[in-house]
Every structure is written in structure tokens, then in C-alpha cells.
Design a protein around this motif. Structure first.
Motif, PDB file in Angstrom:
ATOM      1  N   LEU A  33      44.306  35.760  51.300  1.00  0.00           N
ATOM      2  CA  LEU A  33      43.814  34.896  50.231  1.00  0.00           C
ATOM      3  C   LEU A  33      43.648  33.481  50.752  1.00  0.00           C
ATOM      4  O   LEU A  33      44.405  33.033  51.610  1.00  0.00           O
ATOM      5  N   GLY A  34      42.656  32.779  50.214  1.00  0.00           N
ATOM      6  CA  GLY A  34      42.405  31.404  50.582  1.00  0.00           C
ATOM      7  C   GLY A  34      42.049  30.578  49.367  1.00  0.00           C
ATOM      8  O   GLY A  34      42.193  31.027  48.212  1.00  0.00           O
ATOM      9  N   PRO A  35      41.563  29.364  49.583  1.00  0.00           N
ATOM     10  CA  PRO A  35      41.190  28.499  48.448  1.00  0.00           C
ATOM     11  C   PRO A  35      40.136  29.136  47.549  1.00  0.00           C
ATOM     12  O   PRO A  35      40.153  28.928  46.342  1.00  0.00           O
ATOM     13  N   GLY A  36      39.216  29.910  48.136  1.00  0.00           N
ATOM     14  CA  GLY A  36      38.168  30.521  47.323  1.00  0.00           C
ATOM     15  C   GLY A  36      38.722  31.468  46.282  1.00  0.00           C
ATOM     16  O   GLY A  36      38.283  31.468  45.117  1.00  0.00           O
ATOM     17  N   GLU A  37      39.709  32.302  46.669  1.00  0.00           N
ATOM     18  CA  GLU A  37      40.296  33.237  45.711  1.00  0.00           C
ATOM     19  C   GLU A  37      41.094  32.512  44.629  1.00  0.00           C
ATOM     20  O   GLU A  37      41.089  32.916  43.466  1.00  0.00           O
ATOM     21  N   ALA A  38      41.809  31.443  45.026  1.00  0.00           N
ATOM     22  CA  ALA A  38      42.579  30.696  44.033  1.00  0.00           C
ATOM     23  C   ALA A  38      41.655  30.038  43.003  1.00  0.00           C
ATOM     24  O   ALA A  38      41.921  30.069  41.791  1.00  0.00           O
ATOM     25  N   ILE A  39      40.566  29.433  43.466  1.00  0.00           N
ATOM     26  CA  ILE A  39      39.616  28.791  42.543  1.00  0.00           C
ATOM     27  C   ILE A  39      38.951  29.837  41.658  1.00  0.00           C
ATOM     28  O   ILE A  39      38.766  29.629  40.448  1.00  0.00           O
ATOM     29  N   ALA A  40      38.602  30.997  42.245  1.00  0.00           N
ATOM     30  CA  ALA A  40      37.994  32.056  41.441  1.00  0.00           C
ATOM     31  C   ALA A  40      38.964  32.555  40.377  1.00  0.00           C
ATOM     32  O   ALA A  40      38.564  32.859  39.242  1.00  0.00           O
ATOM     33  N   GLY A  41      40.262  32.637  40.703  1.00  0.00           N
ATOM     34  CA  GLY A  41      41.248  33.057  39.721  1.00  0.00           C
ATOM     35  C   GLY A  41      41.372  32.062  38.580  1.00  0.00           C
ATOM     36  O   GLY A  41      41.459  32.444  37.398  1.00  0.00           O
ATOM     37  N   LEU A  42      41.352  30.767  38.914  1.00  0.00           N
ATOM     38  CA  LEU A  42      41.420  29.746  37.871  1.00  0.00           C
ATOM     39  C   LEU A  42      40.190  29.773  36.983  1.00  0.00           C
ATOM     40  O   LEU A  42      40.267  29.584  35.760  1.00  0.00           O
ATOM     41  N   GLU A  43      39.019  29.995  37.581  1.00  0.00           N
ATOM     42  CA  GLU A  43      37.792  30.089  36.774  1.00  0.00           C
ATOM     43  C   GLU A  43      37.837  31.303  35.849  1.00  0.00           C
ATOM     44  O   GLU A  43      37.387  31.244  34.702  1.00  0.00           O
ATOM     45  N   ALA A  44      38.390  32.422  36.372  1.00  0.00           N
ATOM     46  CA  ALA A  44      38.451  33.629  35.547  1.00  0.00           C
ATOM     47  C   ALA A  44      39.347  33.422  34.335  1.00  0.00           C
ATOM     48  O   ALA A  44      39.102  33.992  33.257  1.00  0.00           O
ATOM     49  N   LEU A  45      40.394  32.623  34.491  1.00  0.00           N
ATOM     50  CA  LEU A  45      41.310  32.406  33.369  1.00  0.00           C
ATOM     51  C   LEU A  45      40.671  31.626  32.233  1.00  0.00           C
ATOM     52  O   LEU A  45      41.145  31.679  31.089  1.00  0.00           O
ATOM     53  N   THR A  46      39.607  30.873  32.519  1.00  0.00           N
ATOM     54  CA  THR A  46      38.918  30.134  31.461  1.00  0.00           C
ATOM     55  C   THR A  46      38.025  31.033  30.613  1.00  0.00           C
ATOM     56  O   THR A  46      37.484  30.573  29.608  1.00  0.00           O
ATOM     57  N   GLU A  47      37.871  32.285  31.004  1.00  0.00           N
ATOM     58  CA  GLU A  47      36.968  33.201  30.296  1.00  0.00           C
ATOM     59  C   GLU A  47      37.705  34.266  29.515  1.00  0.00           C
ATOM     60  O   GLU A  47      37.072  35.137  28.915  1.00  0.00           O
ATOM     61  N   ILE A  48      39.050  34.263  29.523  1.00  0.00           N
ATOM     62  CA  ILE A  48      39.801  35.325  28.856  1.00  0.00           C
ATOM     63  C   ILE A  48      40.840  34.703  27.933  1.00  0.00           C
ATOM     64  O   ILE A  48      41.045  33.488  27.909  1.00  0.00           O
ATOM     65  N   ASP A  49      41.505  35.567  27.180  1.00  0.00           N
ATOM     66  CA  ASP A  49      42.594  35.138  26.291  1.00  0.00           C
ATOM     67  C   ASP A  49      43.893  35.213  27.081  1.00  0.00           C
ATOM     68  O   ASP A  49      44.373  36.296  27.445  1.00  0.00           O
ATOM     69  N   LEU A  50      44.512  34.061  27.380  1.00  0.00           N
ATOM     70  CA  LEU A  50      45.714  34.029  28.204  1.00  0.00           C
ATOM     71  C   LEU A  50      46.917  34.639  27.494  1.00  0.00           C
ATOM     72  O   LEU A  50      47.934  34.913  28.148  1.00  0.00           O
ATOM     73  N   ALA A  51      46.836  34.849  26.195  1.00  0.00           N
ATOM     74  CA  ALA A  51      47.938  35.493  25.487  1.00  0.00           C
ATOM     75  C   ALA A  51      47.979  36.994  25.750  1.00  0.00           C
ATOM     76  O   ALA A  51      48.997  37.637  25.480  1.00  0.00           O
ATOM     77  N   GLU A  52      46.896  37.558  26.252  1.00  0.00           N
ATOM     78  CA  GLU A  52      46.833  38.987  26.549  1.00  0.00           C
ATOM     79  C   GLU A  52      47.198  39.201  28.020  1.00  0.00           C
ATOM     80  O   GLU A  52      46.416  38.895  28.926  1.00  0.00           O
ATOM     81  N   ARG A  53      48.381  39.751  28.259  1.00  0.00           N
ATOM     82  CA  ARG A  53      48.866  39.943  29.621  1.00  0.00           C
ATOM     83  C   ARG A  53      47.973  40.881  30.426  1.00  0.00           C
ATOM     84  O   ARG A  53      47.703  40.661  31.617  1.00  0.00           O
ATOM     85  N   ARG A  54      47.474  41.929  29.800  1.00  0.00           N
ATOM     86  CA  ARG A  54      46.637  42.895  30.521  1.00  0.00           C
ATOM     87  C   ARG A  54      45.326  42.250  30.964  1.00  0.00           C
ATOM     88  O   ARG A  54      44.799  42.554  32.034  1.00  0.00           O
ATOM     89  N   GLN A  55      44.764  41.377  30.132  1.00  0.00           N
ATOM     90  CA  GLN A  55      43.537  40.687  30.521  1.00  0.00           C
ATOM     91  C   GLN A  55      43.767  39.767  31.717  1.00  0.00           C
ATOM     92  O   GLN A  55      42.951  39.686  32.631  1.00  0.00           O
TER      93      GLN A  55
END
Length: 417
Positions: free
Chosen positions: A47-69
Motif C-alpha cells: 500500500l502507498g499514498p494512492g491507496e490511502a487517498i482512494a480509501g479516504l475518497e471512498a468514505l465520502t461516498e458511503i454511510d460511515l455508520a454501516e460497518r459492512r459498507q
């Protein structure tokens, strides 16, 4: 670590969204995600900076209260290989379940050390516990004496690493093993070819060159030109199994093959699982990480099933005449467990053996003292190989290097062209 502008924008968006979710009180979810990314990297995931940034971007598109999401989104953008799913799932469950996960991981590792060998968790769990403890600072006493370096057991530690199975190594031990592999030199015995080179002390007189030289002196021969046969190592062709049962060993062998491909010419490497892929050009890149990244983009069947018979037959038909000339030596790296049984396997292996000077089969199953060739695939292939060797630790690789430099068992075959 990250580009300032993009990191500020993405982390800010993630924290703003996390502030309203019950799963991330206080808006610290993005910071925890960065810590989670560093944990995965310490376990050995690429993993590198690209994966970390992609993970942060993905979190802006889902409901963080849903653990499975959250789990599905992060695994989709941060994990690129199937063999890393297990490590990611274990790390996710441990990291996001308990803020005191590091202390619990240390306790688990201590209890696992006292368990019988057959009850110990898989190596992935041990590497995860080590990664959880790696970043924890150790308290230092004010009047602590200077450290004493005891070198008594240094040799024993190296011997332990040399004899340890690749499958049982931790992330740190795998890194050490890769450094040892880089130092291995593959001195294939040189073979005489049909070509000659000028040599004033050569054993053979070169009449054509002698007559050509005499033209400079009006046709008078003053000295005989001489020549000597050219000797060079034979081509090395590697067929490596990358199925699920061979994934860990295939990763280590790729580091070995990368070192070999950058140390000599005429090295051809093929990977096979359910299909055959030529990765010779990719392995020639000097940077191993770049080479393996290029391979990951062109190999679609990593850690999948195995069709050894079909893959060997395809190699014989499409690549055999191109790379198996001039007395080539073939390394076949597989456990011999074919999903198709032994269908066409004996014929394909026999044809492969007839096209090369020496066929060496490297099988990690030979690490077991009570190994018996009971599977149909192994019984079909064994009669056609010249050498049957284990490949599961550093010592087995060193034995392979010594074997390839020997002349016994390699006398069959015609003189290389």
C-alpha cells in the motif's frame, strides 16, 4: 506523505462526513484510517499514498455508520490481490473493533506461542500481531545502562532463517529472506557452442583469417590466425505455478527470478495458473517493485486454479521452438496438484523434456519428510524430469544454485548452436 492540496481536501471531506456518523465521534475517522493504512503496510501489503487517498475518497461516498459498507469500500480500493483479502479482513476486524487492539494483539501473540504446533494460528495472524506492536514506543528508564550487543547467537539466527519455511515467515523475516535472495548468484555451467572467436592462443587454426591477413603482405603468410570456440551459459526457462496453493512460494520465487533475470541474459520466465503468461520482459526491469507491479497488471489468474497440463501443452506449441534451443535448462516450479487430474500431463511433460537439455522440477511439498507421490499429476510428471527438488526455504534455493552449476546430469543433449 501525501500531496498537501489533495490530502487537505479529501481528509477534510472525510472528517466532515465522519463527524455526523455515530461510528466516528469527534471527527477522527480519517486520522484513524491513515493509521490503519500504515498498519496494513507493516503487515506486508503493498500500500502507498494512492491507496490511502482512494480509501479516504471512498468514505465520502458511503454511510460511515454501516460497518459492512466501510469494510467493502476500503477493501475494494486498497486491496489489489486476492491473497491479501485474509490479512485485510483480520486487520479490519481487530483495528476497528477495539481501541486497545495493540495490547490485545500482544496478549494473543503470547498465548499463541504457548500453544501446540497444530493449534497455532496461520502466519497471517502472527504477522498482524507483530505489526500492531511494531509502532508502539517502548518506555525507556532514565538511568538505563547503554545497550549491550550480544553476538553469540548471530550465526544461529541466520541458520534459523535459512531453514524456515517461506509459508511460516513473518513480514520482517520475508524482507530479510528477499535480501538474502538478492545475493544468490546462478552460475550455470558454460557450454561450448558452434561459434568461434579470434584468439591468438586458440587451439584451432583459422585458415580463412590467415589468407585474409596475407593480402596485407602481398600474399605472403607470416603468421597463422587462430580461434577458439565460444562458451556461454545455456538459456534458462522458468515455468512457475501461481495458483492458490503456490501463491506464497511464487511470490518469493519471483524475487529470485528477478535477481537472476537482471544478472544474466537469455532468461525466459512464464507464469501459469489457469492460463500461461510470459513475464520475461517485465522481470527485466531493474526495480523489483516496478517489475512486480507490471506483472500484476498482465497476470489475471493469480491465486486461482491450476491447469498444469493445458499450460505446458500451450507452452510447447507456442513457445517451445522459440526459447528451448541451444541446450536450454528448464525449471518447473509447481506442487503438481492439477484441477484436471492427469489429463494430458504426461504427454506435455514428456514433450517438454525432449525439447530441453535438463528439466528440473521444484516442488514445495517435498519439505514434508513423509512425502509420497500419491496425486495423479505428480505420478504423471515424475518419470519425465531429470531432477526433483524441494523449494521452500533459503537453503533449498542455495542447493538449487549449486545443482545448476554442476555438470553431472547435464551431459545429455546436442551441442548448443
Amino acid at each position: 506523505m501525501f500531496p498537501d492540496r489533495d490530502a487537505a481536501r479529501i481528509i477534510g471531506a472525510a472528517q466532515a462526513r465522519a463527524a455526523g456518523a455515530s461510528a466516528a465521534p469527534g471527527g477522527h475517522f480519517a486520522d484513524n484510517l491513515l493509521a490503519f493504512t500504515r498498519l496494513l503496510r507493516r503487515t506486508g501489503l503493498p500500500l502507498g499514498p494512492g491507496e490511502a487517498i482512494a480509501g479516504l475518497e471512498a468514505l465520502t461516498e458511503i454511510d460511515l455508520a454501516e460497518r459492512r459498507q466501510v469494510h467493502a469500500a476500503l477493501r475494494a480500493v486498497m486491496v489489489h490481490k486476492r491473497e491479501h483479502f485474509e490479512m485485510f479482513d483480520q486487520a479490519f476486524q481487530l483495528f476497528w473493533r477495539d481501541p486497545e487492539a495493540a495490547a490485545h494483539a500482544a496478549a494473543m501473540a503470547l498465548m499463541d506461542a504457548n500453544k501446540p504446533k497444530d493449534e497455532k494460528p496461520p502466519p497471517a495472524s502472527r504477522r498482524l500481531a507483530e505489526a500492531m506492536q511494531e509502532n508502539k514506543p517502548k518506555p525507556k528508564l532514565a538511568d538505563e545502562p547503554p545497550p549491550q550487543h550480544d553476538m553469540t547467537f548471530t550465526v544461529s539466527e541466520r541458520e534459523r532463517l535459512s531453514e524456515m519455511d517461506f509459508e511460516a515467515m513473518s513480514a520482517a523475516e520475508i524482507a530479510e529472506a528477499k535480501q538474502e535472495i538478492k545475493r544468490l548468484v546462478l552460475p550455470l555451467d558454460e557450454r561450448r557452442t558452434r561459434r568461434f572467436r579470434p584468439d591468438p592462443l586458440g587451439p584451432v587454426a583459422d585458415l580463412r583469417a590467415t589468407v585474409r591477413q596475407s593480402l596485407r603482405t602481398g600474399g605472403e603468410i607470416l603468421d597463422l590466425a587462430r580461434r577458439r570456440r565460444i562458451t556461454r551459459p545455456p538459456p534458462l526457462v522458468v515455468l512457475c505455478d501461481i495458483s492458490g496453493s503456490m501463491s506464497r512460494y511464487a511470490q518469493i520465487m519471483l524475487h529470485f527470478l528477478h535477481a537472476v533475470a537482471n544478472d544474466r541474459d537469455r532468461v525466459h520466465t512464464f507464469l501459469f495458473g489457469t492460463r500461461l503468461t510470459n513475464v520475461t520482459r517485465q522481470l527485466r526491469h531493474r526495480d523489483p517493485e516496478v517489475a512486480f507491479e507490471m506483472i500484476s497488471h498482465i497476470v489475471p489468474d493469480w491465486s486461482g486454479g491450476t491447469r498444469i497440463g493445458e499450460s505446458l501443452d500451450l507452452f510447447n506449441r507456442q513457445w517451445g521452438k522459440r526459447v528451448l534451443g541451444q541446450g536450454a535448462v528448464v525449471l518447473l516450479i509447481t506442487d503438481g496438484l492439477d484441477r484436471e487430474g492427469a489429463k494430458g500431463l504426461a504427454e506435455a511433460t514428456g514433450r517438454l523434456r525432449g525439447s530441453c537439455r535438463r528439466l528440473i522440477w521444484l516442488n514445495p511439498l517435498l519439505r514434508f519428510a513423509g512425502f509420497q507421490p500419491k496425486s495423479q499429476g505428480i505420478r504423471a510428471m515424475l518419470p519425465h524430469v531429470d531432477d526433483f527438488r524441494p523449494v521452500h526455504n533459503l537453503n533449498s534455493l542455495r542447493d538449487l544454485v549449486a545443482s545448476l552449476s554442476e555438470r553431472h546430469g547435464a551431459q545429455r543433449g546436442r551441442m548448443a548452436a
